[in-house]
Design an enzyme around this catalytic site. Structure first.
Site, PDB file in Angstrom:
ATOM      1  N   GLY A 266       0.818  -1.210   0.000  1.00  0.00           N
ATOM      2  CA  GLY A 266       0.000   0.000   0.000  1.00  0.00           C
ATOM      3  C   GLY A 266       0.853   1.262   0.000  1.00  0.00           C
ATOM      4  N   GLU A 303       0.919   5.645   7.649  1.00  0.00           N
ATOM      5  CA  GLU A 303       2.321   5.921   7.293  1.00  0.00           C
ATOM      6  C   GLU A 303       2.833   7.126   8.085  1.00  0.00           C
ATOM      7  OE1 GLU A 303       3.533   3.536   5.826  1.00  0.00           O
ATOM      8  OE2 GLU A 303       1.669   2.707   5.033  1.00  0.00           O
ATOM      9  N   HIS A 306       3.782   6.193  11.591  1.00  0.00           N
ATOM     10  CA  HIS A 306       5.068   5.484  11.681  1.00  0.00           C
ATOM     11  C   HIS A 306       6.230   6.433  11.977  1.00  0.00           C
ATOM     12  CE1 HIS A 306       4.487   1.282  10.910  1.00  0.00           C
ATOM     13  NE2 HIS A 306       4.029   1.388   9.682  1.00  0.00           N
ATOM     14  N   GLU A 325       4.277  -2.394  13.489  1.00  0.00           N
ATOM     15  CA  GLU A 325       3.067  -2.535  12.676  1.00  0.00           C
ATOM     16  C   GLU A 325       1.796  -2.713  13.524  1.00  0.00           C
ATOM     17  OE1 GLU A 325       3.091  -1.504   9.902  1.00  0.00           O
ATOM     18  OE2 GLU A 325       5.149  -1.709   9.187  1.00  0.00           O
TER      19      GLU A 325
HETATM   20  N1  B3K Z   1       6.128  -0.798   6.356  1.00  0.00           N
HETATM   21  C1  B3K Z   1       5.526  -0.968   5.053  1.00  0.00           C
HETATM   22  C2  B3K Z   1       5.462  -2.394   4.612  1.00  0.00           C
HETATM   23  C3  B3K Z   1       6.713  -2.868   3.976  1.00  0.00           C
HETATM   24  C4  B3K Z   1       6.531  -4.248   3.400  1.00  0.00           C
HETATM   25  C5  B3K Z   1       7.804  -4.811   2.864  1.00  0.00           C
HETATM   26  N2  B3K Z   1       7.629  -6.101   2.234  1.00  0.00           N
HETATM   27  C6  B3K Z   1       4.156  -0.381   4.987  1.00  0.00           C
HETATM   28  C7  B3K Z   1       3.459  -0.222   6.280  1.00  0.00           C
HETATM   29  O1  B3K Z   1       3.144  -1.155   6.971  1.00  0.00           O
HETATM   30  O2  B3K Z   1       3.237   0.884   6.665  1.00  0.00           O
HETATM   31 ZN    ZN Z   2       2.897  -0.025   8.730  1.00  0.00          ZN
END
Ligand code: B3K
Ligand code: ZN
Length: 888
Positions: A266, A303, A306, A325
């Protein structure tokens, strides 16, 4: 089978890095057929690692051009080069490594590392992408300050971006230019990003709670400039919310988002430079549905969040993935709940969890929220790590209460800012801030599988005592045959004739969280426990697992009358929805029994009456009415049946449709009334009331169309007149599902003719044809794979067509001639050499071979066919081999 089988990496083998990295300086020279990457890395031996420890760097698919330490060139004998990286046996305690490599982004179809999407250069480094860019300690516990210079042709790539702040921009001669970016926050390589392209942007700004102005930009191709407004608004709401609810302020002068068409997931939270799949950031009323608007709001927020939960405090190793996550999904869910209807948001999340995560947790890929053994980390970006991980954080929130939880998160961020830490560090901060012992609770991180709560009750009229007997159990999962009792918060109430009853739990004070004392949380922490309520004047119906307070299955023998009472009158919105689903499930299974016995179909009048009552209740949020009316999906019903010898997909589909037709017949008038009443001529807005009205109106239309006949005219009219994509696509779906072949074909054709210029809309069109049960879906999907609107290298197109077919068209995917399975395996086989991550993900429906009656052999034979391939990526190898492990 491939010769050297990939091996698993274990959590217990974790070793800290021998060398830390203080500074990373990178220079990229971008050309059409290759890229040269120069790195200067300032290493320092860690205080407690032994003198003389070798330096280990990751590196894959790199052409090494030169290597030097402190200016002295290394000869091939000075280091060992393998397929996975390079090792230098002797290095000083502190030194600079200079390295030059060549890579070929234009040939990189895995969409990991540096690659090209159309004419744009972009990156995806989580989890192991950076090692495809340069030799580097590509592990999240090595963090450093990055300075990045990008040089490219000015006309083709006028925009050059990386993380942090722009510190220099200059001409580089010969039509080329150069930009230098500096990110002051130390970060692991997985958060590195680079973008170069002919991009345009929309700009806005945000004043932080500390009074700093942040420049916000969304970079897109010129044609998409009109699709950025909603994402920008969502971003600003998320920034404010994180300040208000978590006390988190943004920490750079710039926040950039770039939309990319070819993207495996995404979006990605790279520091200061988020890269988004265009489907998760671009929208407007003409081209996008309400669901897309809502998804974009939540992904933009995810995002952004994060930046603290993931970037400022990151993971020590990838086994700790849920640390960032699970917590961030928990945070974005609370944000979305606050922006709209909390109950509807909860219902949507629980639907996903119970359908797909429960299936994962009972299948061959089941793993704990913190996995202990991994072959390919990309296979562990799962519903368990994300959604169950968020439920685990949510249970901590429930057990601690909101104030102590906030103290815990403040402590966690403050104590670990700038560090790479573990799930254990998170739990410890929560314990210290609350004084609560989470010892036993930790099992949620290490034990896989979905626990079941089996509940029985007793009522003694003469003593007015009501007792709940609770038993917990958890089935075996791969590598974990025996489970220990977990800590399960069970939120509950009791429903009497005139509403919810006050609760007096023997030996306990009232629950301080609920003022009216009709709800409380029982903490289940033993295999068997009983709870006695006193002063219960009538036999109540228990209202259990309110708000879905724990990710468990509930086993209580409700009567249909109990479910009807709960869905109509319980205080808890989630329980009302859940009871409606449980009642519908019961009715569908009854009809399935009738069909299997060759008996005439008879739908219990209690159910159609309950539906009429729902439609008549105008005091209820229309979005809730829509959610309660929507029959449980076939995938959810199949998941439930996995315990009863597997689902019989054909009769399940027929039974579900028969119930739909019965509701359409019995509630015809009220469906029509709500359909007409909810029509609106207001300009489109993706706000709560409008979304709710559209969802109920389109639900009514779909029920009506299931009965066929003249109702289709209504769908055709809506399709022609719709002024937004939500209504247009909903009508098209009803036509595709229930119309005559000629109606279906002509509506689909006219839709394509109108929208062929917009790739994201074409994806919706592909997806709709993939789920349509009418006609020969396997042949249709194969044909669409040759359509100009399809492209095997584009993950969105593969997911829209093949992924949707395999996961949401059970009748055709599970065809008894195996054609559906064959189609999926063909695509996986073709895709594995192109994009292993997507190939492995696509395979998920085949891993569920135990859940379908009479299909195991057919499904396993396709898995075996893949296992026998000569060259197989570790990604697909892991899924196939684990799925087949206990099949023979
Ligand atoms: N941290 C990324 C996901 C990365 C996946 C790599 N195979 C998106 C998210 O969870 O925000
Ligand atoms: Zn994430």
């Amino acid at each position: 089978m491939r010769e050297a089988q990939p091996t698993a990496i274990l959590l217990q083998d974790y070793q800290p890095p021998a060398y830390l990295l203080e500074r990373t300086e990178l220079q990229f020279l971008l050309y059409e057929d290759h890229v040269v990457v120069d790195s200067r890395l300032q290493f320092q031996r860690r205080a407690d690692s032994p003198a003389g420890a070798a330096l280990q760097l990751h590196g894959e698919e790199l052409e090494l051009l030169s290597l030097a330490i402190d200016g002295r060139a290394l000869e091939p004998g000075d280091y060992e080069l393998t397929e996975q990286g390079l090792e230098i046996e002797t290095v000083p305690a502190s030194f600079q490594l200079q390295c030059r490599t060549r890579i070929r982004p234009q040939d990189n179809t895995s969409l990991e590392g540096l690659y090209k999407s159309h004419s744009m250069f972009c990156t995806q480094c989580e989890a192991h992408g950076f090692r495809k860019i340069s030799f580097y300690p590509d592990r999240p516990d090595v963090m450093s300050v990055f300075t990045v210079t990008v040089e490219a042709d000015r006309a083709r790539y006028p925009v050059l971006l990386s993380n942090g702040n722009l510190v220099a921009s200059e001409d580089a001669g010969q039509g080329r230019h150069r930009a230098t970016w500096h990110d002051p926050h130390p970060k692991p390589a997985y958060l590195f990003a680079l973008v170069a392209g002919d991009l345009h942007y929309v700009e806005d700004s945000f004043r932080t709670c500390g009074g700093r102005d942040v420049c916000l930009r969304i970079y897109v191709e010129e044609k998409d400039l009109g699709k950025c407004e909603h994402a920008m608004r969502s971003l600003k709401k998320a920034m404010r919310w994180d300040e208000e609810v978590y006390g988190r302020e943004y920490d750079l002068e710039l926040f950039n988002i770039v939309a990319v068409d070819d993207f495996n997931m995404g979006a990605m939270e790279n520091k200061g430079l988020n890269i988004f799949n265009s489907s998760c950031v671009l929208c407007n009323a003409d081209t996008s549905t309400d669901a897309t608007f809502q998804r974009i709001e939540s992904i933009v927020a995810h995002e952004y969040f994060h930046n603290w939960s993931g970037n400022r405090v990151t993971c020590r190793d990838w086994f700790q993935l849920s640390l960032k996550e699970g917590f961030t999904v928990f945070r974005d869910a609370a944000f979305s709940a606050a922006m709209g209807s909390p109950t509807v948001k909860r219902v949507e999340d629980v639907k996903l969890l119970r359908t797909a995560q429960f299936a994962e947790d009972s299948g061959p890929m089941a793993h704990p929220v913190r996995p202990e053994s991994v072959i390919e980390i990309n296979n562990f970006y799962t519903l368990t790590v994300y959604e169950k991980g968020a439920e685990v954080v949510g249970m901590i929130h429930t057990l601690l209460g909101p104030e102590a939880f906030r103290r815990g998160s403040d402590l966690y961020f403050q104590r670990h800012d700038g560090q790479a830490v573990t799930c254990e560090d998170f739990i410890r901060a929560m314990e210290e801030a609350s004084g609560m012992d989470l010892g036993q609770f930790r099992l949620w991180y290490s034990q896989a599988g979905t626990p079941t709560l089996r509940i029985q009750d007793e009522y003694e009229a003469d003593t007015q005592r009501y007792t709940l007997h609770v038993q917990q159990s958890c089935p075996p999962t791969p590598g974990q045959p025996h489970k220990q009792p977990m800590v399960i918060p069970l939120a509950m109430g009791l429903l009497g004739d005139a509403g919810n009853l006050p609760l007096r739990l023997a030996g306990a004070a009232p629950d301080p969280e609920t003022a009216d004392n009709t709800s409380r949380v029982l903490v289940i922490d033993q295999a068997q426990q009983s709870f006695v309520f006193e002063g219960v004047a009538e036999r109540p119906v228990p209202s259990l697992l309110r708000g879905f307070s724990a990710p468990v299955r509930l086993d209580y023998q409700f009567s249909k009358g109990d479910l009807h009472a709960l869905m109509s009158r319980d205080d808890d919105g989630f329980v009302r929805w859940d009871s409606a689903q449980a009642l519908a499930t019961r009715i569908i299974l009854e009809v399935q029994d009738q069909l299997q016995a060759g008996a005439p179909v008879a739908v219990d009048g209690l159910f159609t009456q309950a539906c009429s009552e729902l439609l008549a209740d105008e005091s209820l949020d229309p979005a809730m009415v829509a959610a309660m009316l929507a029959l449980p999906g076939e995938d959810y019903l199949a998941e439930l049946a996995s315990h009863a010898g597997g689902a019989d997909v054909d009769t399940l589909h027929a039974a579900r449709e028969a119930v739909k037709v019965a509701v359409a017949g019995a509630c015809r008038e009220s469906l029509l009334r709500r359909y007409e009443q909810l029509a609106s001529s207001a300009p489109y807005a993706p706000d709560g009331p409008q979304i709710a009205a559209r969802s109920l109106r389109n639900t009514c239309l779909d029920f009506l169309c299931s009965a066929g006949g003249s109702h289709l005219e209504r769908a055709l009219a809506q399709f022609r007149q719709a002024r937004n994509m939500t209504d247009r696509l909903a009508a098209l779906r009803s036509i595709a599902f229930y119309g005559e072949e000629s109606q279906r074909e002509s509506a689909l054709q006219s839709f394509y003719a109108d929208w062929r210029h917009d790739s994201l809309v074409v994806n919706q069109w592909l997806g709709l044809q993939a789920v349509t049960p009418a006609g020969d879906a396997v042949a249709r999907v194969r044909e669409l794979m040759r359509h100009p609107g399809f492209e095997l290298r584009n993950p969105n197109k593969v997911r829209a067509l093949v992924g949707t077919f395999a996961s949401q068209n059970p009748v055709h995917f599970h065809r008894l001639d195996g054609a559906g399975y064959g189609l999926l395996a063909d695509v996986v086989q073709q895709l594995d050499g192109i994009n292993p991550q997507i190939a492995a993900r696509l395979l998920t429906p085949l891993t569920r071979w135990r859940n379908y009656r009479g299909r195991a052999e057919l499904m396993c034979s396709q898995l075996r066919r893949l296992a026998a391939m000569e060259k197989l990526s570790p990604d697909v190898f892991e899924v196939v081999s684990k799925s087949l492990e206990d099949a023979d």
